[in-house]
Scaffold this motif. Structure first.
Motif, mmCIF file in Angstrom:
data_model
loop_
_atom_site.group_PDB
_atom_site.id
_atom_site.type_symbol
_atom_site.label_atom_id
_atom_site.label_comp_id
_atom_site.label_asym_id
_atom_site.label_seq_id
_atom_site.Cartn_x
_atom_site.Cartn_y
_atom_site.Cartn_z
ATOM 1 N N ARG A 89 38.627 43.243 38.350
ATOM 2 C CA ARG A 89 40.023 42.882 38.626
ATOM 3 C C ARG A 89 40.921 43.263 37.449
ATOM 4 O O ARG A 89 42.032 43.770 37.626
ATOM 5 N N THR A 90 40.446 43.046 36.230
ATOM 6 C CA THR A 90 41.232 43.386 35.040
ATOM 7 C C THR A 90 41.433 44.895 34.928
ATOM 8 O O THR A 90 42.518 45.364 34.567
ATOM 9 N N SER A 137 37.205 36.773 40.852
ATOM 10 C CA SER A 137 38.289 37.704 40.520
ATOM 11 C C SER A 137 39.660 37.062 40.599
ATOM 12 O O SER A 137 40.637 37.602 40.076
ATOM 13 N N GLU A 167 44.038 45.866 37.489
ATOM 14 C CA GLU A 167 45.367 45.440 37.040
ATOM 15 C C GLU A 167 45.876 46.357 35.920
ATOM 16 O O GLU A 167 47.052 46.721 35.891
ATOM 17 N N LEU A 224 38.949 45.711 45.328
ATOM 18 C CA LEU A 224 37.998 45.316 44.289
ATOM 19 C C LEU A 224 36.645 45.993 44.481
ATOM 20 O O LEU A 224 36.039 46.490 43.529
ATOM 21 N N TRP A 238 33.153 40.739 38.478
ATOM 22 C CA TRP A 238 34.377 40.794 39.269
ATOM 23 C C TRP A 238 35.636 40.515 38.459
ATOM 24 O O TRP A 238 36.696 41.063 38.745
ATOM 25 N N ASP A 239 35.514 39.696 37.449
ATOM 26 C CA ASP A 239 36.672 39.463 36.589
ATOM 27 C C ASP A 239 37.032 40.748 35.834
ATOM 28 O O ASP A 239 38.207 41.104 35.701
ATOM 29 N N ASP A 290 41.486 37.012 43.106
ATOM 30 C CA ASP A 290 42.339 37.926 43.858
ATOM 31 C C ASP A 290 43.227 37.105 44.798
ATOM 32 O O ASP A 290 42.729 36.396 45.680
#
Length: 499
Positions: free
Chosen positions: A108-109, A371, A112, A92, A104-105, A373
Motif C-alpha cells: 500500500r505504501t 493495508s 501511495e 493492491l 500488504w502495508d 485500503d
C-alpha cells in the motif's frame, strides 16, 4: 449577452496571463464563453476537468474552441501506445505481484508513493513522494529507501509496453506526456485552464509550460471549492508563476438568493475569506427539513455508503431515483460479488478476478485490515451491514433507478460528484460526520470538509435543508456576531494531514 460589471473586464482583458477567481454559481463558464466569443480568430483550448464537463462544454463553446481533458490530450500523444494494457488503477494485488511481496502495508505504501509521484511535477520518484506518516524518524526514513526502489520498479514495469502483467493507468500516461514538456503553440493560441483549485501539480506544470512557451493562459477556479486534495490536487491559483497574472473576481451568483449566499458566507468567514458571495438569484429558503410535496429533491451525501443507504430507504418508499454518474458508478456489482464471496456462494461471483485474487473472504478482510485500503474497508462495511438480503435490496435499487433525471422524484449524489450541478431543492445528508469546532481537527482536513459543505450548500437554487455541521457553523457565526460567544481564533491539533 448581458455580462456583469465583474465579467466584462475579464472578457475584454488584453493580458497574456489571467487569473479568474469565481465563487460558486457566479457565471465562470459564461465568462469563459464570452472570452472565447470576443476572440473569434484565436485558436483556443478549453482544458476541462473531466469528461462530463468536456461533453457539456462542446455544446456551449463556439467553434474556435477545442474542449479536451488533460487525459484526452495525453492519450492522443502517449496513451495510445498502451491501449493493450490500460487499467483504471493498480490494485493492491497487482502491485504485490509486481514487486513480489506479501507485506500488504508495504504494498500500500509503494502504491501511495507511486501515485504521489504521478500527481507531482517531479521528474523522478524520490523520498519526498513517500507518505509523510512513513517518514517520522530516521529508522523509518531508512526503510523508505526500499519503498522508493519498489515504486521505481513498479513504474518501470508500467512503462514497458511489452510487460502486460502490470497495466498502465490513465494518470501514468498523463505523467509521461507531462514529462515530455509538450508545447501546444502549434495548435493553439490560448489555453483556458478550468477548476484550477483541484488540478494536480502535473497538470499545473503543463499549464505553466504553455505560458512560458508564449501562449495566452487563463486560469480559473475557486480555492474554496477545492475537494480533491486527497488525490494529490493543489490549488494552482496560488502558484508562483501566476504572481504576474491579471486577477479578476466573480462574486455575484444568479443561481441562488441571499439566504443561501448567507450560509455560504458564514462557512467562508471561518476560513478567513473577506469577500462576500452575493446572491442575486430567486429568493431562497434555508430550513432544517425540506417541505412536503416537492416534485423533486436532491440529497447530497458525504460518502458512497451514505448514498447507498439513502437509496435503500427511498426505494422502500417507492421513490424513483436518479444516481448522479449512473447507478453503475457506485460499484453495486462489485459489492454483490464480495457478498457472494463472504457467504461462500462462489458461483454467483461475476467478476472472476475477485475469486482468483481472494479465494477466501477472510483473506480479503486480512488484506483490507493490513493495508487499511479505504475502498476495501467501505465495501466490507456495506456487505456485513446488509449481510442477510443485500442482493434483494440491490435488485430493488436497480428497479427504482431511472436514467432520465426528469423522471426521478429524488436525485442522489455524493457532495463531490455534485460539484458543478444545481437543483431547486437540496437536502444535506447527516453522514457528514464532521465537527467544525473540534480542537482536535487537523487544519488541512478541516479546510477540505468546510470546502465540501460550501460546495454542497451552494447547489441549492430555491430551498436548502442543512445538516448538523452546517447548523453548528451557523450557530457559532451568529453567536460571535451577537457577542454571545467570544471571537477567538480556531484551534487545530496540527496544520497538516500528516505532520
Amino acid at each position: 449577452m448581458n455580462y456583469t460589471h465583474e465579467q466584462l473586464p475579464a472578457i475584454n482583458s488584453l493580458a497574456r496571463l489571467v487569473k479568474l477567481v469565481a465563487f460558486a454559481g457566479t457565471g465562470k463558464t459564461t465568462t469563459l464563453i464570452g472570452y472565447a466569443l470576443a476572440r473569434p480568430q484565436s485558436r483556443i483550448l478549453y482544458l476541462c476537468y473531466n469528461k462530463s464537463v468536456e461533453q457539456a462544454a462542446k455544446q456551449r463553446f463556439p467553434n474556435n474552441v477545442v474542449c479536451k481533458t488533460s487525459h484526452g490530450l495525453a492519450f492522443g500523444a502517449v496513451g495510445t501506445r498502451y491501449k493493450h494494457k490500460l487499467t483504471q488503477n493498480l490494485r493492491l494485488i497487482d502491485a504485490a505481484k509486481a514487486i513480489n511481496s506479501q507485506n500488504w502495508d508495504l504494498v500500500r505504501t509503494v502504491l501511495e508513493t507511486l501515485n504521489n509521484y504521478l500527481a507531482s511535477a517531479d521528474a523522478g520518484i524520490e523520498l519526498d513522494h513517500c507518505p509523510p506518516e512513513k517518514m517520522k524518524n530516521e529508522r523509518m526514513r531508512r526503510a523508505a529507501a526500499g519503498v522508493v526502489a519498489a515504486a521505481r520498479l513498479l513504474w518501470a514495469r508500467m512503462q514497458d509496453v511489452e510487460d502486460r502483467a502490470v497495466g498502465m493507468t490513465h494518470d501514468g500516461y498523463l505523467k509521461l506526456w507531462a514529462l515530455s514538456r509538450p508545447n501546444l503553440r502549434s495548435r493553439f493560441d490560448i489555453v483556458l485552464g478550468d477548476e484550477a483549485q483541484d488540478i494536480n501539480p502535473v497538470v499545473a506544470g503543463v499549464l505553466a509550460d504553455q505560458a512560458s512557451y508564449g501562449l495566452g493562459v487563463v486560469v480559473c477556479g475557486d480555492g474554496h471549492q477545492m475537494l480533491y486534495r486527497f488525490r494529490g490536487a493543489v490549488d494552482a491559483l496560488n502558484a508562483s508563476w501566476l504572481n504576474r497574472a491579471e486577477v479578476h473576481y466573480l462574486t455575484q451568483s444568479f443561481r441562488f438568493g441571499s439566504a443561501v449566499a448567507h450560509v455560504g458566507n458564514m462557512i467562508l468567514s471561518f476560513k478567513g475569506e473577506q469577500r462576500q458571495l452575493v446572491g442575486l438569484g430567486l429568493a431562497t429558503r434555508v430550513t432544517k427539513k425540506l417541505p412536503e410535496g416537492l416534485d423533486h429533491r436532491a440529497i447530497l451525501c458525504r460518502t458512497v455508503v451514505g448514498v447507498i443507504e439513502s437509496a435503500l430507504r427511498l426505494a422502500d418508499q417507492g421513490e424513483k431515483i436518479f444516481w448522479v454518474g449512473g447507478i453503475d458508478g457506485y460499484n453495486l456489482q462489485a459489492l454483490e460479488d464480495l457478498h457472494a464471496l463472504s457467504i461462500g456462494q462462489y458461483d454467483r461471483v461475476k467478476g472472476k478476478k475477485l475469486l482468483q485474487e481472494y479465494p477466501q473472504y477472510t483473506f480479503y478482510k486480512e488484506v483490507a485490515s493490513d493495508s487499511q485500503d479505504p475502498e476495501m474497508l467501505r465495501s466490507i462495511q456495506i456487505v456485513e451491514q446488509y449481510a442477510k438480503d443485500l442482493p434483494a435490496l440491490f435488485a430493488k435499487l436497480r428497479l427504482n433507478a431511472v436514467a432520465d433525471e426528469l423522471e426521478a422524484s429524488v436525485t442522489l449524489s455524493t457532495a463531490h460528484r455534485a460539484k458543478g450541478l444545481e437543483w431547486d431543492a437540496v437536502q444535506l445528508a447527516e453522514d457528514f460526520s464532521f465537527e467544525p469546532f473540534n480542537p482536535n481537527n487537523v487544519r488541512e482536513a478541516w479546510e477540505d470538509e468546510m470546502n465540501l459543505l460550501y460546495v454542497a450548500c451552494t447547489r441549492a437554487m430555491q430551498v436548502l435543508a442543512v445538516n448538523a455541521p452546517v447548523l453548528a457553523i451557523m450557530a457559532e457565526f451568529v453567536g460571535r456576531r451577537d457577542g454571545v460567544r467570544p471571537a477567538t481564533p480556531l484551534v487545530f491539533k496540527q496544520d497538516r494531514l500528516a505532520a
